[in-house]
Design an enzyme around this catalytic site. Structure first.
Site, PDB file in Angstrom:
ATOM      1  N   LYS A 135      36.112  -1.220 -14.813  1.00 26.11           N
ATOM      2  CA  LYS A 135      35.083  -1.444 -13.799  1.00 26.11           C
ATOM      3  C   LYS A 135      33.876  -0.606 -14.196  1.00 26.11           C
ATOM      4  O   LYS A 135      33.959   0.627 -14.246  1.00 26.11           O
ATOM      5  CB  LYS A 135      35.597  -1.004 -12.419  1.00 26.11           C
ATOM      6  CG  LYS A 135      34.466  -0.913 -11.382  1.00 26.11           C
ATOM      7  CD  LYS A 135      34.978  -0.492 -10.014  1.00 26.11           C
ATOM      8  CE  LYS A 135      33.819  -0.031  -9.130  1.00 26.11           C
ATOM      9  NZ  LYS A 135      34.259   0.373  -7.793  1.00 26.11           N
ATOM     10  N   GLY A 148      31.841  -0.837   0.803  1.00 30.64           N
ATOM     11  CA  GLY A 148      31.238  -1.092   2.095  1.00 30.64           C
ATOM     12  C   GLY A 148      32.173  -1.694   3.124  1.00 30.64           C
ATOM     13  O   GLY A 148      31.955  -1.537   4.322  1.00 30.64           O
ATOM     14  N   ASN A 155      38.723   0.774  -0.736  1.00 35.10           N
ATOM     15  CA  ASN A 155      39.267   2.103  -0.978  1.00 35.10           C
ATOM     16  C   ASN A 155      39.169   2.966   0.274  1.00 35.10           C
ATOM     17  O   ASN A 155      40.151   3.188   0.969  1.00 35.10           O
ATOM     18  CB  ASN A 155      38.538   2.763  -2.154  1.00 35.10           C
ATOM     19  CG  ASN A 155      39.158   4.093  -2.545  1.00 35.10           C
ATOM     20  OD1 ASN A 155      40.015   4.642  -1.861  1.00 35.10           O
ATOM     21  ND2 ASN A 155      38.747   4.630  -3.669  1.00 35.10           N
ATOM     22  N   THR A 156      37.946   3.385   0.595  1.00 32.94           N
ATOM     23  CA  THR A 156      37.763   4.338   1.689  1.00 32.94           C
ATOM     24  C   THR A 156      38.407   3.876   3.001  1.00 32.94           C
ATOM     25  O   THR A 156      39.044   4.664   3.700  1.00 32.94           O
ATOM     26  CB  THR A 156      36.253   4.579   1.910  1.00 32.94           C
ATOM     27  OG1 THR A 156      35.686   4.972   0.661  1.00 32.94           O
ATOM     28  CG2 THR A 156      36.015   5.666   2.933  1.00 32.94           C
TER      29      THR A 156
END
Lengths: 368, 257, 67
Positions: free
Chosen positions: B97, B185, B206-207
């Site tokens: 990535k 996002g 992820n977050t």
């Protein structure tokens, strides 16, 4: 990579009939309602089954066209500057075997024709020659452009396929648009219809629009001559070709023409009939497939039909056309490439367009 | 109908990609992977803290996952290329990535450097998935440069603000033939579902998972949301309008034929 | 002797001659380490044969969590 490798090859063996047979009414309705159509969606709208949905397609095509282009029809006219030709296209009035007076306009004659056309108010012109590198070399086209620049704000060419550098040279001279028809996308039919001459080279012609895009043409117009081969597949490949170019060259204005065969010297009979209904279906399906694509309809079509097509997705029409070299200024009737059908002059066309609540546009843009 | 996502010649079973940063404990990762069904998992390459013994994240990622190192920390194309080569040499496979960031406030990617890095790495045989700002021209250049997919951001990294760039991503989905993977996002499963309904090929989260009170449950929710969104996309939108055609005002003239 | 280890000037511990010696001395987890020696990747099987010199640049990297 080119259209041939990237797109055409993958559909060459495609079984359209089988695809058409499996289509259902709900599928057609769903496709009409979609915001963005795939290539196969477009093919579905070209199917016999979709003929039952022409009004639905027309309503959407009309809405999309007004949304994208406004209520306007661009007008232009063709100018045949030379009819020398070394090709033997079985269906063309100007092919090498046909006996007719061969002619090439001198710069003064080009100027005389330009004066007549400009007096009608038109600002966009399409210049045409036959294929003869000896009689109508690129330098000759440049000479014509030099003269025409004084009268017109946009000059397009419809000539034999050129190399990229040659297109670039013409662009430098003042050309901004390229029209080149593949005639038929079917390779076998193409070989048969072009038995001799440089035009036999299918790939060189097929790649010409892309060379024009690379050279920096502002507008590129494609088409298949309807009547030479099964129209649904011709319409399909023309649309895919336009879509391919538009994706790869987003700055170019890509458009298509759906020209139907007209009677011409030599008397070649169309191999397939393409009815008004078929033509309308093609125009509507293309509009739904490419909402921003231009659609040009020439004076090959009858006045009554052209009047109806104004609201069905068409964006550009020719007017006051003449397919003979020097036909606008010559006293005697020279032989044209084919017989035109809508013989109305520019004033009449303008009136018709206004009467439908549309505005005729003579001058779209001008390079400063 | 088989609905497979193929990237770099590999068939991907789950359209949810997982980032492994910010988890309270790496030990949660196997459970998170199992709960969500993810197959593509990103990791980062960092300098070892010389004073502490650290865990190896790769040890927590199940063996059947595709490990996709990112180039985070790279500020230009050369650094991204260097990190990608190191990661590959370290046995990470050939997925990468690309992430080139010079903006420390919003952490927005540098599309220009990203295109340069993509070109170099794709030519070396990497399967390149560039993280990008959703710009059509940049996406086209990435496609030309050999990217295997494009990964536009929905909102700044870690912001959990959702699909703020929705219209731009919609354009990419329409215009780009590569898979479009929404990366960054996405804060809630409903947003992941919305991206998938719109036609995104996958989403990378992820977050939102790592910082949930219960990351495993949240991962499960995301896995289902992505599946639901994809299924809805494939099911096709219902007809939103019916055109009445009793009077055929536009095509009635054809009946006379 | 001093080397530049992960960007910091670091005194090489006595008895550390090769990369392998250093990795062992520091008790780093060998399985997950990536070593870059003077901007070139140093594969694990080369560690015992790379003899460290004054001002060598050594980057010791590993995979961590990331999105």
């Amino acid at each position: 990579m080119s259209f041939y490798e990237e797109v055409y090859s993958s559909y060459k063996q495609f079984d359209c009939q089988r695809f058409f047979d499996r289509l259902t009414d709900p599928e057609i309705r769903r496709i009409i309602a979609k915001d963005r159509l795939t290539g196969l969606d477009y093919l579905a709208l070209l199917s016999p089954r979709a003929e039952n949905f022409l009004e639905e397609m027309a309503l959407k095509a009309h809405r999309l066209t007004v949304q994208q282009f406004g209520r306007v029809i661009f007008l232009f006219t063709p100018l045949y500057v030379a009819n020398y030709c070394v090709n033997h296209c079985l269906y063309c009035g100007f092919q090498a075997h046909n006996r007719l007076e061969r002619k090439k306009l001198s710069p003064a004659e080009v100027e005389a024709e330009a004066g007549v056309i400009a007096a009608s108010g038109l600002k966009h012109i399409l210049i045409l020659t036959g294929e003869s590198r000896r009689e109508s070399p690129v330098s000759y086209m440049q000479e014509c452009v030099e003269v025409l620049k004084k009268y017109f704000t946009s000059i397009s060419i419809e000539v034999y396929p050129l190399e990229e550098e040659e297109y670039a040279a013409l662009i430098a001279a003042g050309v901004d648009g390229l029209t080149i028809y593949q005639e038929t996308y079917n390779e076998e039919a193409y070989a048969e219809l072009h038995p001799a001459g440089p035009k036999r080279n299918y790939r060189f012609r097929l790649d010409a629009p892309e060379r024009g895009c690379r050279a920096g043409m502002r507008a590129v117009n494609l088409g298949a001559l309807l009547g030479l081969h099964e129209w649904r597949s011709e319409a399909f490949f023309t649309g895919l070709h336009a879509d391919y170019l538009q994706n790869k060259y987003p700055a170019v204005e890509v458009s298509i023409s759906p020209p139907r065969m007209r009677p011409q010297l030599g008397g070649f009979q169309p191999r397939v009939d393409v009815s008004d209904k078929n033509l309308v279906q093609y125009i509507l399906a293309f509009r739904l497939f490419m909402p921003r694509g231009g659609i040009t309809v020439s004076t090959r079509e009858r006045a009554e039909l052209r009047d109806r097509l104004v609201k069905l997705g068409v964006t550009k029409m020719s007017a006051g056309s003449c397919t003979a070299v020097g036909g606008r200024t010559a006293a005697d009737g020279a032989t044209g490439q084919f017989d035109i059908s809508d013989e109305r002059g520019v004033t009449e066309m303008t009136g018709m367009i206004y009467s439908q609540g549309y505005q005729p546009v003579f001058k779209d843009w001008q390079m400063l | 109908m088989i609905d497979s996502l193929v990237i770099g010649g590999r068939e991907i079973s789950s359209r949810l990609f997982l980032g492994t940063g910010k988890f309270p404990s790496n030990r949660l990762i196997p459970e998170v992977v199992a709960a969500s069904g993810v197959q593509v998992v990103t990791v980062a390459l960092r300098r070892v803290d010389l004073d502490f013994e650290e865990e190896n994240i790769a040890a927590y990622v199940p063996g059947d996952c595709i490990l996709m190192p990112n180039t985070s920390g790279a500020r230009n194309a050369e650094e991204a290329v260097r990190i990608a080569r190191l990661a590959k040499a370290a046995g990470c496979g050939n997925w990468v990535k690309i992430e080139v960031i010079t903006d420390n406030r919003y952490l927005l990617p540098d599309n220009y450097e990203t295109i340069k890095a993509t070109e170099i790495l794709a030519a070396e045989g990497f399967t390149v998935l560039p993280y990008m700002s959703p710009d059509l021209m940049a996406a086209k250049r990435l496609a030309e440069a050999g990217a295997a997919a494009v990964m536009p951001l929905g909102a700044p990294i870690g912001s959990n603000r959702g699909l703020r760039t929705k219209e731009m991503i919609r354009i990419l989905i329409e215009e780009i033939s590569l898979p479009v993977i929404v990366d960054a996002g996405i804060g809630r499963p409903s947003e992941a579902a919305a991206a998938m309904e719109m036609g995104a090929a996958a989403v990378l989260v992820n977050t939102a998972i790592a910082t949930a009170s219960d990351p495993v449950a949240m991962a499960r929710a995301f896995g289902r949301a992505v599946e639901a969104g994809r299924t809805a996309y494939l099911a096709g939108p219902g007809e939103t309008r019916q055109y009445a055609s009793a009077s055929s005002p536009l095509t009635g003239f054809l009946r006379d034929e | 002797m001093f080397i530049i280890l992960n960007g910091k000037i670091t005194k090489l511990p006595n008895g550390c001659i090769t990369i392998n010696d250093l990795v062992k001395r520091k008790k780093w987890n060998q399985g997950s380490l990536i070593v870059e020696y003077n901007n070139q990747l140093a594969k694990k099987d080369a560690w015992p044969s790379i003899i460290l010199k004054e001002n060598d640049r050594l980057e010791i990297l590993k995979f961590v969590g990331g999105g």
